[in-house]
Design a protein around this motif. Sequence first.
Motif, PDB file in Angstrom:
ATOM      1  N   GLU A 402       0.849  -1.188   0.000  1.00  0.00           N
ATOM      2  CA  GLU A 402       0.000   0.000   0.000  1.00  0.00           C
ATOM      3  C   GLU A 402       0.884   1.236   0.000  1.00  0.00           C
ATOM      4  N   LEU A 403       0.616   2.169  -0.912  1.00  0.00           N
ATOM      5  CA  LEU A 403       1.423   3.370  -1.066  1.00  0.00           C
ATOM      6  C   LEU A 403       0.572   4.599  -0.781  1.00  0.00           C
ATOM      7  N   PHE A 404       1.188   5.605  -0.131  1.00  0.00           N
ATOM      8  CA  PHE A 404       0.525   6.854   0.194  1.00  0.00           C
ATOM      9  C   PHE A 404       0.965   7.936  -0.802  1.00  0.00           C
ATOM     10  N   GLN A 405       0.019   8.639  -1.379  1.00  0.00           N
ATOM     11  CA  GLN A 405       0.274   9.863  -2.141  1.00  0.00           C
ATOM     12  C   GLN A 405       1.389   9.704  -3.166  1.00  0.00           C
ATOM     13  N   ALA A 440      -5.155   9.539  -4.820  1.00  0.00           N
ATOM     14  CA  ALA A 440      -3.702   9.439  -4.944  1.00  0.00           C
ATOM     15  C   ALA A 440      -3.134   8.207  -4.268  1.00  0.00           C
ATOM     16  N   GLU A 441      -3.977   7.438  -3.558  1.00  0.00           N
ATOM     17  CA  GLU A 441      -3.510   6.217  -2.913  1.00  0.00           C
ATOM     18  C   GLU A 441      -3.633   5.056  -3.894  1.00  0.00           C
ATOM     19  N   CYS A 442      -2.724   4.105  -3.769  1.00  0.00           N
ATOM     20  CA  CYS A 442      -2.762   2.940  -4.639  1.00  0.00           C
ATOM     21  C   CYS A 442      -2.247   1.729  -3.875  1.00  0.00           C
ATOM     22  N   TYR A 443      -2.548   0.551  -4.409  1.00  0.00           N
ATOM     23  CA  TYR A 443      -2.141  -0.685  -3.769  1.00  0.00           C
ATOM     24  C   TYR A 443      -1.854  -1.720  -4.854  1.00  0.00           C
ATOM     25  N   ALA A 444      -1.176  -2.786  -4.450  1.00  0.00           N
ATOM     26  CA  ALA A 444      -0.844  -3.876  -5.360  1.00  0.00           C
ATOM     27  C   ALA A 444      -0.880  -5.184  -4.597  1.00  0.00           C
ATOM     28  N   ASN A 445      -1.513  -6.177  -5.193  1.00  0.00           N
ATOM     29  CA  ASN A 445      -1.556  -7.527  -4.643  1.00  0.00           C
ATOM     30  C   ASN A 445      -0.446  -8.347  -5.296  1.00  0.00           C
ATOM     31  N   VAL A 446       0.674  -8.444  -4.612  1.00  0.00           N
ATOM     32  CA  VAL A 446       1.824  -9.154  -5.180  1.00  0.00           C
ATOM     33  C   VAL A 446       1.619 -10.661  -5.075  1.00  0.00           C
ATOM     34  N   GLN A 447       1.322 -11.166  -3.875  1.00  0.00           N
ATOM     35  CA  GLN A 447       1.002 -12.583  -3.647  1.00  0.00           C
ATOM     36  C   GLN A 447       2.043 -13.491  -4.298  1.00  0.00           C
ATOM     37  N   ILE A 550       5.630   6.778   3.187  1.00  0.00           N
ATOM     38  CA  ILE A 550       5.372   6.425   1.796  1.00  0.00           C
ATOM     39  C   ILE A 550       4.402   5.263   1.661  1.00  0.00           C
ATOM     40  N   GLY A 551       4.240   4.439   2.730  1.00  0.00           N
ATOM     41  CA  GLY A 551       3.327   3.315   2.629  1.00  0.00           C
ATOM     42  C   GLY A 551       3.733   2.188   3.545  1.00  0.00           C
ATOM     43  N   GLN A 552       3.274   0.973   3.225  1.00  0.00           N
ATOM     44  CA  GLN A 552       3.556  -0.198   4.035  1.00  0.00           C
ATOM     45  C   GLN A 552       3.495  -1.436   3.158  1.00  0.00           C
ATOM     46  N   VAL A 553       4.151  -2.496   3.614  1.00  0.00           N
ATOM     47  CA  VAL A 553       4.233  -3.741   2.862  1.00  0.00           C
ATOM     48  C   VAL A 553       3.951  -4.901   3.804  1.00  0.00           C
ATOM     49  N   LEU A 554       3.200  -5.881   3.322  1.00  0.00           N
ATOM     50  CA  LEU A 554       2.881  -7.087   4.080  1.00  0.00           C
ATOM     51  C   LEU A 554       3.785  -8.213   3.594  1.00  0.00           C
ATOM     52  N   LEU A 555       4.608  -8.751   4.477  1.00  0.00           N
ATOM     53  CA  LEU A 555       5.600  -9.733   4.068  1.00  0.00           C
ATOM     54  C   LEU A 555       5.827 -10.764   5.161  1.00  0.00           C
ATOM     55  N   ARG A 556       6.521 -11.837   4.785  1.00  0.00           N
ATOM     56  CA  ARG A 556       6.954 -12.888   5.704  1.00  0.00           C
ATOM     57  C   ARG A 556       8.400 -13.239   5.373  1.00  0.00           C
ATOM     58  N   VAL A 802      -1.289  11.352   8.581  1.00  0.00           N
ATOM     59  CA  VAL A 802      -1.733   9.960   8.548  1.00  0.00           C
ATOM     60  C   VAL A 802      -1.398   9.317   9.888  1.00  0.00           C
ATOM     61  N   LEU A 803      -2.258   8.405  10.308  1.00  0.00           N
ATOM     62  CA  LEU A 803      -2.069   7.612  11.516  1.00  0.00           C
ATOM     63  C   LEU A 803      -2.312   6.149  11.162  1.00  0.00           C
ATOM     64  N   SER A 804      -1.366   5.276  11.498  1.00  0.00           N
ATOM     65  CA  SER A 804      -1.474   3.845  11.214  1.00  0.00           C
ATOM     66  C   SER A 804      -1.409   3.079  12.521  1.00  0.00           C
ATOM     67  N   LEU A 805      -2.413   2.228  12.738  1.00  0.00           N
ATOM     68  CA  LEU A 805      -2.487   1.402  13.945  1.00  0.00           C
ATOM     69  C   LEU A 805      -2.736  -0.039  13.541  1.00  0.00           C
ATOM     70  N   PRO A 806      -2.177  -0.998  14.276  1.00  0.00           N
ATOM     71  CA  PRO A 806      -2.415  -2.405  13.948  1.00  0.00           C
ATOM     72  C   PRO A 806      -3.680  -2.928  14.600  1.00  0.00           C
ATOM     73  N   LEU A 807      -4.270  -3.925  13.987  1.00  0.00           N
ATOM     74  CA  LEU A 807      -5.321  -4.697  14.621  1.00  0.00           C
ATOM     75  C   LEU A 807      -4.653  -5.816  15.401  1.00  0.00           C
ATOM     76  N   ILE A 808      -4.725  -5.754  16.713  1.00  0.00           N
ATOM     77  CA  ILE A 808      -3.970  -6.684  17.540  1.00  0.00           C
ATOM     78  C   ILE A 808      -4.777  -7.945  17.786  1.00  0.00           C
ATOM     79  N   HIS A 809      -4.065  -8.961  18.233  1.00  0.00           N
ATOM     80  CA  HIS A 809      -4.671 -10.236  18.571  1.00  0.00           C
ATOM     81  C   HIS A 809      -5.676 -10.024  19.705  1.00  0.00           C
ATOM     82  N   PRO A 810      -6.855 -10.671  19.687  1.00  0.00           N
ATOM     83  CA  PRO A 810      -7.843 -10.440  20.753  1.00  0.00           C
ATOM     84  C   PRO A 810      -7.314 -10.809  22.130  1.00  0.00           C
TER      85      PRO A 810
END
Length: 885
Positions: A402-405, A440-447, A550-556, A802-810
């Motif tokens: 996910e990319l910002f602006q 102006a926001e964009c995203y990409a599903n790399v998978q 600039i954004g964030q990336v989901l990875l392992r 911008v403010l980014s917060l995680p969804l934490i484990h219950p």
Amino acid sequence: KNLQAIQAFSLLQTLMSFRLKTQTVHADRLPNVVGKVKLQRAGFEPQKRRTVIEKETASPLWNQLFYFDRVEVAEDELEACNVVVNVCDKSRIGKDMVIGSVDINLAAVYLSETHEIWNEWYTLTDFSGRRSGSQGELCLCVTVLRDGDSPPLHLDEKFSDGEEEMVEVGQFETAKARAKRVKRAEKKALEKLQHDEAEMTRKNVQAYILKACVYSGREFPRMDRFGAGGLDAYLKISCGSAKEAKTRVITSKNPDWNQEIVLRLLVPGGEQGIDAMPPLRMSVMDRDVMDADDHVASTAISLKDILDRPKAYEKPKWYCFYGGLRGMEVAFFSRMSKLAKRMNAGYVDGAAYRGRTLISFTLEPEHRRNKHARARKSIPPVLAKMGKEWRCFLHSQIMNVELFQTKATGKMLSVDVRMGLESTSSPSVILRGEGGSLSAECYANVQCNLAPLLVKIPTPFEGPLAGTGSPDVFVNVNILSGNGSRRVGYCRIPVTELVPVNETLRPRASPTNAEFPYGWKVQGWFPLRADALSNHKWFHSRRAENVKPIGQVLLRLMIRGSSAGKHAAGEAYVDEDDVKSVASDAEAAMDDRRGDLERKAELRGERLAANLESEFVEPLPTRPFMLRMELYQARDLPAADAHGSSDPFAVLRVGRNIAETNVVNSTTSPSWFRELFVQVDLPLVVKDKKRLPDGTLVTDGDDSDEDSEDVLLDPSRMAEINAANDGNSSDASFDSRDYDVEMAETSTKPQKKKEKFVGKGGGGGVGQEFEGIAWWAAPSLNVMVFDRDEGLLMMDNDPLSVLSLPLIHPAAAEAERRGDDNFSVIASSILSFYSKFSLDSEFPDRYDDIANYEVGALSAEPEWYPMRQLNPKKGLSVSPIDAGG
């Protein structure tokens, strides 16, 4: 005329008498004292101030105030900034003689509670080492403030001894009053004793000797356009105003110095002592004959850490260096930017790997034996013993970006993972726009599962120091255009978060959910830092672009290696006297042959890994939930309009779902007081097949036909499922991406109960099993504030913060309510740049337990969260949050 006087003349005696008379005259004369204040930053011209001259006095009184304003100092640069005060004897001819000096690190001053040093006495020392001991004392006040900080207020202090009036003769004194008076007198005597002890400690200047054994350097970039070596490398070690120590110059990108250097440090006494000393800075330099030497890369080490943990530093260890992008110095028709020079000098976090050095340190107080010790010009090399490395494979899986602006909708994006000089990249995918207010926001599903990357892990492989000598992993996000590829952002992950290495017989095989049911070693959302070096816009500040989100990336990420490779690399720690060249019996010979076969298999696997390619993976299936957010107020937002205010409105985004607030006109502190609801699609953990030692994937057991008879359907989808079953044959299957079905196996058998359900998303079928919710892949909660501009032709939304917060484990929310500090599981790394991810089986992680907890960033009471400015005008703040509100 006086022959006797001529014959008795002695030139030596005359000179000595004149010298003694001169020294006597100079000893009787009091100095003309002047104070010189200097703000030092390596690589930049120092800023100097000086006091008035106090003539013929040994106790000067200046009471002068100096300002160093508009100094471009970022947060990471404070440790490299020192204020040096030299007290000198003014001379009419020649240089002024330095009586003593004081060195103060600005980072230590800013970390104090009031960001200042107020009326503290410092001991003057001779940094040149010609005179030992204290040379006097100096009273200083130093204050370090950032933009927006208010200076501390000091009222007029009333000085009193705290003594009550003496009891007059004949006046009656009760026992209680006498006890109070005695207690006050004892307290005052104790305070006086403690003050005297502190004064004696402060005046006692302690000298330390730092010995550094510099062995080898590897993988440094080319700094000269011409020449076979490409680099005239030498290592420089400095600490504040102490005299620098350097190695010899070797023309090579992989120099072998094998040299010892000695640094003498004068540590002032007092409560802080060595804690107040600036960090030890190591700089790899490139010697230039016609110009000043260039910084190749720099890093810093705490002296306190070396003194507290001597065993961790006395053995040779690799130290990695980071700085600007490699190849910028030798590129034609280009010029090195100031930001790249700051990165190479170590003031700003580096954006690329620049090399490493094998060094050991020893720090001890100065005593009679080491006071006059000299550095050895040649020491035995240890690269053959300590330089062995364990060849492993870095597995990486890139899910989403996910990319910002960035305004890059429709362009192609690729992600590459780099560790050291090795890299692997993903196939190119298209960037899609969010639409609406987030145009102006964009995203990409790399998978995509990237090809395994062959990396080398230096020793030690286990213990607290494992992975400290390995270069960090850089995940780079690149946008492809007609002009080529440019890196827009990156995230940096230390290898210490990826150790210990997973030992397996098949290190090239990708990890499966059956092998790691609680996830990989590192997984989640990681924030991207903007690359202001390769993605620079004209007429924009690079310093401002460097701190822009600039954004964030989901990875392992996970590192896997074989035990045979570890054993081969671990031979460096075996003593040569204990090694047996020939096996004494048949069993030992068989073990040696088995080890040789394993090494050959590993080398063959490395050749095969070079031919492996990236492969796409199915996206995780999801299950919808509803997220509730209470948005109250914002304050101190950036002003986007010419009259100093904005028309802000907030946009809540979770994944691809958004919700907006109303627009509040003409303010930088809006009040919304809105309750927002947005759908959140939580990913599910698919129960994967197990891998046998030979590499075959198998399941635990085939599902019987009775499993599909008892099915619990989602009531909202019941009609659609019935209609689909009526129109299709009994053996027809349906796509799980069109339905949201929940299935469970009957509990007629006494064995452990299994649960199945189908979520919407990629590749899951009706009979696919799920372990629970993949909290590491849960979408982060982003709150973006825009300024609404309404024009005659079109409306424009300017991004503010911008403010980014995680969804934490219950279970984490429940542990937080209970005050349990041992729980450390979070779903993403937005709040913390580096986080540990390992779900424990003791905590509930199933989807059906989610109703018992409150999930997300909500707490019992409203809380203020700092925001980051999306388009900062300057990057000079000492805080990573640049006036975002």
